[in-house]
Design an enzyme around this catalytic site. Structure first.
Site, PDB file in Angstrom:
ATOM      1  N   MET A  63     -11.992  90.411  90.303  1.00 10.22           N
ATOM      2  CA  MET A  63     -13.432  90.475  90.056  1.00 10.22           C
ATOM      3  C   MET A  63     -14.121  90.897  91.342  1.00 10.22           C
ATOM      4  O   MET A  63     -13.859  90.323  92.405  1.00 10.22           O
ATOM      5  CB  MET A  63     -13.974  89.114  89.593  1.00 10.22           C
ATOM      6  N   SER A  64     -14.979  91.885  91.256  1.00 11.40           N
ATOM      7  CA  SER A  64     -15.721  92.335  92.433  1.00 11.40           C
ATOM      8  C   SER A  64     -16.787  91.314  92.795  1.00 11.40           C
ATOM      9  O   SER A  64     -17.109  90.402  92.031  1.00 11.40           O
ATOM     10  CB  SER A  64     -16.362  93.697  92.174  1.00 11.40           C
ATOM     11  N   ALA A  65     -17.344  91.462  93.982  1.00 12.56           N
ATOM     12  CA  ALA A  65     -18.421  90.577  94.422  1.00 12.56           C
ATOM     13  C   ALA A  65     -19.649  90.780  93.536  1.00 12.56           C
ATOM     14  O   ALA A  65     -19.898  91.880  93.036  1.00 12.56           O
ATOM     15  CB  ALA A  65     -18.765  90.856  95.881  1.00 12.56           C
TER      16      ALA A  65
END
Length: 460
Positions: A63-65
């Protein structure tokens, strides 16, 4: 992009931090972030870091920031009814955010190379419910002051609403209105498939209005994905460490806009490229280890795992079309639904349409494409839309440049006063000037946060 500065105590606080730092601009994106609890889509081992502004990685689930997702949503400029494709859908968090914006009439597709990640995303989508958060101003119906705490106390994220709503930042009025609509309307459920995005063929799939690439891809991939865009559609993603937005102007011409220099995990060409790291978990900003990493599998175990997670065969990557039925009638475009209703009304009258029985028409409707009644935009309308988007992007770039110049001049002025070495009255005067400049900067940032009715500019 204010990276690593937007962590929150809960989901609402995270969203408000993104808004206060100027990353979330539009009410639709704000409402989507509030309604979607990031913790629900995190692996259990990483739930303690769900509201940190940092990427999350556990085994194959990435999951990206949050600030990356917020910037991507603002850059995509999604509209209700859009057809959306996500390359590297992962846990399904970003597709769920998109689903709240495009609504039940939109198409929400995601492709992921790992079968276990798709299973994880489907489970999360099946058990997901939009967060219930109605902000109450002043006093409640009982006459006592209370915060905007939701009635459902079972959810950990919802129970945090009371603590966050006591702070200074609360959702805007437009975002609150959209939140109420999200809670009432039919939910857009993403559709995921297992496969390699490099095997996608334009002739086997539909065209999309918006495409997002969630991993670092080569420049050649950008050219391939542009063939999946509708005229006027946009492609957003990191290509060769450049976060760009590509817009299709016509069948043969495209325009590219650079947003930022970024570094993403690379897009896997095959399962053989998936490596098992001895440090599966990441470290947070304080340097504390997030979770223990699993042991590295043997070569035999890796071969068995690759066979079990084998994607669809090359050339067979297609999404199942939505077939009309009375039950999913609400998920079709407005013109399609009105046309169906018109045919059913005429079927009761003495005309040619009434010669066929109702059940026959229902069978015919299942073969009708959802875009049959969609009026294509003229070249003049497309040019106006492109001009509007480019003008908006130019104004956003000029605004960012002006802010950067003002910050530079302010820093140079403060540095000059600090090096002047003045004493006595001169020192007090310098101190007062520095204080006035700092207060002026804070007032400007407060005014920017209060501007809730502005247009949704493309995020840098």
């Amino acid at each position: 992009m204010c990276a690593w500065r937007c962590s929150g105590r809960n989901n609402l606080d995270l969203c408000m931090q993104l808004k206060s730092n100027g990353i979330i601009k539009s009410p639709a994106v704000e409402a989507s972030f509030i309604a979607t609890d990031r913790k629900h889509f995190c692996p259990e081992e990483m739930e303690d870091y769900a509201y940190d502004d940092r990427p999350i990685r556990h085994q194959h689930v990435h999951m990206s920031a949050p600030h990356i997702y917020a910037s991507a949503l603002e850059t995509l400029d999604l509209k209700e009814g859009c057809k959306f494709l996500c390359i590297g859908s992962g846990s399904g968090y970003f597709c769920t955010l998109v689903g709240h914006i495009i609504g039940p009439t939109g198409i929400n597709h995601g492709i992921e190379i790992f079968e276990e990640v798709v299973e994880f995303a489907n489970v999360k989508a099946a058990t997901y419910k939009p967060m219930s958060c109605k902000v109450l101003e002043g006093k409640s119906e009982a006459g006592t002051e209370e915060s905007a705490a939701p009635t459902d106390a079972k959810s950990d994220a919802n129970s945090d609403w009371e603590r966050s709503s006591r702070g200074q930042s609360i959702p805007g009025k437009k975002a609150q209105k959209i939140l109420e609509e999200i809670k009432k309307r039919y939910r857009n459920v993403p559709q995921y498939i297992v496969g390699n995005c490099f095997d996608l063929k334009p002739e086997n799939n539909i065209r999309y209005d918006r495409i997002y690439v969630a991993a670092g891809a080569p420049k050649s991939m950008c050219k391939t994905l542009c063939n999946f865009l509708e005229i006027g559609g946009s492609l957003v993603g990191p290509f060769d460490d450049r976060f760009v937005k590509v817009t299709r102007r016509s069948e043969t011409s495209f325009s590219e806009e650079l947003k930022a220099q970024v570094r993403f995990a690379p897009l896997l060409r095959s399962l053989e490229d998936a490596t098992y790291s001895s440090e599966d978990s990441e470290e947070n900003e304080e340097g504390e280890e997030a979770t223990a990493s699993p042991p590295k599998p043997s070569k035999r175990e890796s071969q068995v795992k690759r066979r079990r997670l084998s994607p669809q065969k090359s050339g067979c990557l297609t999404f199942s079309p939505i077939i009309w039925s009375p039950r999913n009638h609400i998920a079709f475009p407005k013109l399609f639904k009105s046309s169906i209703i018109s045919i059913l009304i005429l079927q009761k009258r003495n005309c040619l349409i009434s010669k066929l029985p109702r059940h026959t028409w229902f069978y015919v409707f299942t073969f009708m494409n959802r875009d049959w009644f969609h009026a294509k935009k003229s070249e003049l309308e497309l040019l106006r839309e492109l001009l509007k988007n480019e003008t908006r992007a130019r104004k956003a770039a000029e605004s960012r440049a002006e802010k950067a110049e003002a910050e530079r001049d302010r820093a140079l002025m403060i540095n000059m006063f600090l090096r002047s070495g003045t004493t006595g009255r001169g020192e007090n005067r310098s101190t007062n000037l520095i204080r006035a400049m700092i207060l002026g900067e804070q007032e400007n940032s407060d005014n920017d946060d209060e501007d809730d009715d502005g247009e949704s500019d493309a995020s840098a």
